[in-house]
Design a protein around this motif. Structure first.
Motif, PDB file in Angstrom:
ATOM      1  N   GLU A  26       5.138   6.754   4.416  1.00  0.00           N
ATOM      2  CA  GLU A  26       5.617   6.081   5.071  1.00  0.00           C
ATOM      3  C   GLU A  26       5.445   6.012   6.830  1.00  0.00           C
ATOM      4  OE1 GLU A  26       8.349   2.634   5.903  1.00  0.00           O
ATOM      5  OE2 GLU A  26       6.768   2.412   3.821  1.00  0.00           O
ATOM      6  N   VAL A  27       5.282   7.619   6.920  1.00  0.00           N
ATOM      7  CA  VAL A  27       4.314   7.856   8.666  1.00  0.00           C
ATOM      8  C   VAL A  27       3.106   7.293   8.021  1.00  0.00           C
ATOM      9  CG1 VAL A  27       3.510   9.453   9.363  1.00  0.00           C
ATOM     10  CG2 VAL A  27       5.753   9.410   8.859  1.00  0.00           C
ATOM     11  N   LEU A  28       2.301   7.031   7.429  1.00  0.00           N
ATOM     12  CA  LEU A  28       1.296   6.165   7.249  1.00  0.00           C
ATOM     13  C   LEU A  28       1.393   4.319   7.081  1.00  0.00           C
ATOM     14  CD1 LEU A  28      -0.270   8.218   3.922  1.00  0.00           C
ATOM     15  CD2 LEU A  28      -1.636   8.407   6.078  1.00  0.00           C
ATOM     16  N   ALA A  29       2.524   4.587   6.718  1.00  0.00           N
ATOM     17  CA  ALA A  29       2.462   2.911   6.978  1.00  0.00           C
ATOM     18  C   ALA A  29       2.880   2.279   7.826  1.00  0.00           C
ATOM     19  CB  ALA A  29       3.355   2.886   5.967  1.00  0.00           C
ATOM     20  N   GLU A  30       3.357   3.502   9.014  1.00  0.00           N
ATOM     21  CA  GLU A  30       3.466   2.602  10.488  1.00  0.00           C
ATOM     22  C   GLU A  30       2.569   2.054  10.964  1.00  0.00           C
ATOM     23  OE1 GLU A  30       7.182   2.940  12.149  1.00  0.00           O
ATOM     24  OE2 GLU A  30       7.818   2.567  10.462  1.00  0.00           O
ATOM     25  N   ILE A  31       1.611   2.950  10.587  1.00  0.00           N
ATOM     26  CA  ILE A  31       0.439   3.093  11.626  1.00  0.00           C
ATOM     27  C   ILE A  31      -0.801   1.702  11.255  1.00  0.00           C
ATOM     28  CG2 ILE A  31      -1.992   4.319  12.312  1.00  0.00           C
ATOM     29  CD1 ILE A  31      -0.324   6.594  11.391  1.00  0.00           C
ATOM     30  N   TYR A  32      -0.848   2.248   9.757  1.00  0.00           N
ATOM     31  CA  TYR A  32      -0.724   0.457   9.024  1.00  0.00           C
ATOM     32  C   TYR A  32      -0.378  -0.346   9.456  1.00  0.00           C
ATOM     33  CZ  TYR A  32      -2.335  -2.757   4.860  1.00  0.00           C
ATOM     34  OH  TYR A  32      -2.197  -3.537   4.478  1.00  0.00           O
ATOM     35  N   ARG A  33       0.757  -0.220   9.072  1.00  0.00           N
ATOM     36  CA  ARG A  33       1.138  -2.194   9.751  1.00  0.00           C
ATOM     37  C   ARG A  33       0.908  -2.233  11.226  1.00  0.00           C
ATOM     38  NH1 ARG A  33       6.706   1.293   7.499  1.00  0.00           N
ATOM     39  NH2 ARG A  33       5.956   0.302   5.409  1.00  0.00           N
ATOM     40  N   ALA A  34       1.527  -1.325  12.073  1.00  0.00           N
ATOM     41  CA  ALA A  34       0.486  -1.614  13.949  1.00  0.00           C
ATOM     42  C   ALA A  34      -0.781  -2.084  14.056  1.00  0.00           C
ATOM     43  CB  ALA A  34       1.336  -0.035  14.467  1.00  0.00           C
ATOM     44  N   HIS A  70       0.769  -1.005   0.195  1.00  0.00           N
ATOM     45  CA  HIS A  70       0.078  -0.332  -0.228  1.00  0.00           C
ATOM     46  C   HIS A  70       0.993   1.386   0.103  1.00  0.00           C
ATOM     47  CE1 HIS A  70      -3.876  -1.952  -0.378  1.00  0.00           C
ATOM     48  NE2 HIS A  70      -3.562  -2.398   0.988  1.00  0.00           N
ATOM     49  N   PRO A  71       2.058   1.600   0.958  1.00  0.00           N
ATOM     50  CA  PRO A  71       2.438   2.605   0.860  1.00  0.00           C
ATOM     51  C   PRO A  71       3.386   2.949  -0.548  1.00  0.00           C
ATOM     52  CG  PRO A  71       3.481   1.681   2.715  1.00  0.00           C
ATOM     53  CD  PRO A  71       2.145   0.490   2.046  1.00  0.00           C
ATOM     54  N   LEU A  72       3.834   1.505  -1.024  1.00  0.00           N
ATOM     55  CA  LEU A  72       4.220   1.948  -2.635  1.00  0.00           C
ATOM     56  C   LEU A  72       3.604   1.871  -3.255  1.00  0.00           C
ATOM     57  CD1 LEU A  72       7.410  -0.287  -2.836  1.00  0.00           C
ATOM     58  CD2 LEU A  72       7.463   1.204  -2.418  1.00  0.00           C
ATOM     59  N   CYS A  73       2.134   1.825  -3.271  1.00  0.00           N
ATOM     60  CA  CYS A  73       1.233   2.270  -4.365  1.00  0.00           C
ATOM     61  C   CYS A  73       1.230   3.702  -4.075  1.00  0.00           C
ATOM     62  CB  CYS A  73      -0.312   1.425  -4.098  1.00  0.00           C
ATOM     63  SG  CYS A  73      -0.237  -0.173  -4.601  1.00  0.00           S
ATOM     64  N   PHE A  74       0.823   4.014  -3.135  1.00  0.00           N
ATOM     65  CA  PHE A  74       0.580   4.965  -2.861  1.00  0.00           C
ATOM     66  C   PHE A  74       1.715   6.753  -2.915  1.00  0.00           C
ATOM     67  CE2 PHE A  74       1.421   8.511  -0.082  1.00  0.00           C
ATOM     68  CZ  PHE A  74      -0.609   9.529   0.422  1.00  0.00           C
ATOM     69  N   TYR A  75       2.554   5.651  -2.674  1.00  0.00           N
ATOM     70  CA  TYR A  75       3.975   7.332  -3.355  1.00  0.00           C
ATOM     71  C   TYR A  75       3.859   6.742  -5.164  1.00  0.00           C
ATOM     72  CZ  TYR A  75       8.699   7.834  -3.877  1.00  0.00           C
ATOM     73  OH  TYR A  75       9.778   8.667  -4.035  1.00  0.00           O
ATOM     74  N   ALA A  76       3.967   6.008  -5.524  1.00  0.00           N
ATOM     75  CA  ALA A  76       3.621   5.571  -7.296  1.00  0.00           C
ATOM     76  C   ALA A  76       3.118   5.889  -7.449  1.00  0.00           C
ATOM     77  CB  ALA A  76       3.992   4.003  -7.716  1.00  0.00           C
ATOM     78  N   ALA A  77       1.190   6.458  -7.405  1.00  0.00           N
ATOM     79  CA  ALA A  77       0.126   7.009  -7.702  1.00  0.00           C
ATOM     80  C   ALA A  77       0.605   8.665  -7.665  1.00  0.00           C
ATOM     81  CB  ALA A  77      -0.835   7.327  -6.191  1.00  0.00           C
ATOM     82  N   LYS A  78       1.756   8.926  -7.144  1.00  0.00           N
ATOM     83  CA  LYS A  78       2.197   9.956  -7.057  1.00  0.00           C
ATOM     84  C   LYS A  78       2.662  10.788  -8.255  1.00  0.00           C
ATOM     85  CE  LYS A  78       1.588  11.404  -2.510  1.00  0.00           C
ATOM     86  NZ  LYS A  78      -0.165  12.018  -2.487  1.00  0.00           N
TER      87      LYS A  78
END
Lengths: 385, 192
Positions: free
Chosen positions: B118-126, B31-39
């Motif tokens: 990655e900040v969003l991802a940290e929350i998602y992962r936890a 998800h974080p990479l998709c989010f990043y790539a979608a920029k």
């Protein structure tokens, strides 16, 4: 991106995350503060990430199921290439055999459907103008010039805009109906300067000029109004038994025959919505749902409601049932529920000019649902594990 | 320095030819990479680019010296893949550029996007690292904004069970995050 670059960012990621969790030390807080003060864009980023209203809509769309699906997809790709590298010849022979034995069947039966699914584009059956006498004129989106003249009123088109111009006649003005049968919006400029935007499968009936005490029109489907205010001649929109009275306004009406309720959303100004047994005055950002003669009011996301004007579909926690209703209209397809996944919820944004297959793939990837397209019927399944 | 949360890939080096490690990395970064790539590219294309990148990593049996190294590599590779993709599209003389739903904001550079992702991802992962039922309850309750009754209805549980799961989930989150200090608990309370 150099090594130093990314190391710097990783430190910031750590600082912001732990700031959100509330466990930074005093030294770390100072370090974060100095980074924030370095550049305005840093402060912007920090404020965005520490704002839950920014985070929540994004995180609500990061579904673990979607990641899992994509991983399975990838593993399938890996297993395919494994077969090829280990057994190139056998694989080739097998695939030929496979092709001969069942390929023919798929070619004859499945393939055309698959191709069709790829090719189904938003419906484009033009726009129909029905004149007072019942005469119909088919309009195409790309046309410029005079369409017809009705009494003192001239009707002219400029691509996807139809304009009425002229002085009000003394006689009772004729009623015209404009129906949009295409996936992209069509605009109507009424004789009083009011702008009307018609979505797919929507129509409006209106007088060619406005005489008398009020300006009254009838609509079906989804229509957005930008009313030219005139206190001495109020603008009224009739939707079945519901009456919407403009008090200087931009508003959206969603009233498809196969939807359970009439939804009127106010963007600007004020409107009064009257059902047979109740009435309410809306404030901007509010939506009134009229059903069975009663009204209920709720605050809504305006971006979502008016996304169709930008050629988009934006949705938050919307049920698949409601979404497929929209898909059915945009692509002119029927929906058959093989499994009852009507209440699966989705969030996201898609361009309405995309092919049907792209939109269905989006839902497939994001949720527990699957589709099969047969001709112009979309069958909906629960995804098989 | 903790660059990648301890709950993600606790071991270093990262050996992607290990299926369990590969799966974990994929689920944590998808998800974080998709989010990043979608920029940079269209959201649909972004998903394809991520899958292809991981396919290459699998084939190469790549080893990274640390989780931080993996993280840096992934974002670097995704950005390059996106730029290449855009270039090849231009060369194909595409007349109709697909509408990207995530146009890059002017003035915000890719390193900022990386921090965002990655900040969003940290929350998602936890949240998603919790046992499945717990995680689902926490996700629906705190990330998707459902109330207890709605969650109970959706999952076929009683409201009391939903409440129990919420309590257990928050306790587990607290344990998951390194000892001494605060936890995501606070952050979750913010969402309420």
């Amino acid at each position: 991106m150099t090594g130093e670059d990314i190391t710097g960012q990783q430190r910031i990621i750590y600082l912001i995350t732990d700031y959100i969790a509330g466990r930074l030390t005093i030294e770390e807080t100072a370090e974060l503060d100095s980074w924030i003060a370095e550049e305005p864009k840093n402060r912007l980023l920090f404020e965005q990430l520490t704002d839950e209203t920014y985070r929540q809509p994004i995180l609500s769309q990061w579904k673990p199921e979607a990641a899992e699906n994509s991983l399975q997809n990838l593993k399938h790709k890996i297993s395919l290439q494994k077969t090829r590298t280990l057994w190139p010849r056998i694989a080739a022979a097998a695939s030929i055999l496979l092709f001969l034995s069942i390929g023919g069947y798929f070619l004859l039966h499945k393939k055309p459907q698959q191709q069709l699914a790829e090719q189904i584009a938003p419906v484009n059956k033009g726009v129909v103008l029905t004149l007072g006498g019942g005469q119909q004129i088919q309009l195409t989106q790309k046309h410029q010039g005079l369409i017809t003249a009705i009494g003192n009123t001239k009707v002219s088109q400029s691509d996807s805009l139809l304009t009425y111009n002229g002085k009000a006649a003394n006689a009772e003005p004729a009623m015209n109906t404009l129906t949009n049968n295409s996936g992209s919006k069509f605009t109507l400029a009424l004789a009083d300067g009011t702008q009307v935007f018609l979505d797919v499968a929507s129509s409006i009936t209106y007088p060619v000029s406005f005489t008398g005490k009020e300006r009254k029109v009838n609509v079906v489907g989804q229509v957005f109004f930008n009313v030219k205010h005139n206190a001495t001649q109020p603008f009224l929109v009739m939707v079945g038994k519901e009456k919407i009275e403009d008090i200087g306004t931009e508003f959206n009406i969603n009233a498809y025959a196969n939807e359970p309720a009439i939804k009127t959303t106010l963007v600007n100004g004020a409107v009064k919505v009257t059902e047979p047994t109740a009435s309410v005055i809306l404030k901007p950002g509010e939506q009134v749902i009229g059903k069975d003669g009663k009204v209920t009011v709720a605050a809504v996301n305006l971006e979502e409601v008016t996304a169709w004007l930008q050629g988009k579909l934006i949705f938050h926690r919307e049920t698949l049932e409601s979404l497929m209703g929209k898909v059915a209209r945009i692509y002119n397809v029927n929906v058959v529920w093989v499994d009852d996944v009507r209440n699966e919820k989705f969030g996201g944004s898609v361009s309405r000019s995309k092919k049907l297959a792209t939109v269905l793939n989006y839902f497939r990837k994001a949720g527990n649902v699957d589709f099969q397209v047969d001709g112009n019927t979309v069958k909906v399944f629960k995804k098989k594990k | 320095m903790r660059t990648v949360g301890p709950q993600i890939i606790p071991i270093a080096p990262v050996i992607l030819s290990d299926v369990a490690v590969f799966d974990l990395a994929y689920k944590n970064y998808y998800h974080p990479l998709c989010f990043y790539a979608a920029k940079f590219v269209d959201a649909d294309d972004a998903e394809d680019l991520i899958e292809n990148l991981f396919l290459k990593l699998w084939n190469k049996k790549q080893v990274f010296e640390s989780p931080a190294h993996l993280q840096a590599f992934l974002y670097h590779a995704v950005r390059n893949a996106c730029l290449d993709f855009k270039k090849s599209k231009k060369n194909n003389l595409q007349l109709h550029e697909p509408v990207s739903e995530n146009q890059p904001l002017p003035g915000v550079d890719h390193l900022q996007h990386l921090i965002q992702a990655e900040v969003l991802a940290e929350i998602y992962r936890a949240v998603n690292d919790l046992p499945s039922q717990c995680s689902k309850v926490i996700r629906m309750g705190y990330l998707e904004g459902f109330n207890n009754a709605e969650i109970a209805d959706e999952m076929g549980l009683s409201e009391q069970t939903v409440k129990n799961y919420k309590g257990r989930g928050l306790t587990l989150l607290k344990d998951k995050l390194s000892g001494s200090a605060f936890t995501l608990l606070l952050l979750l309370v913010h969402w309420k």
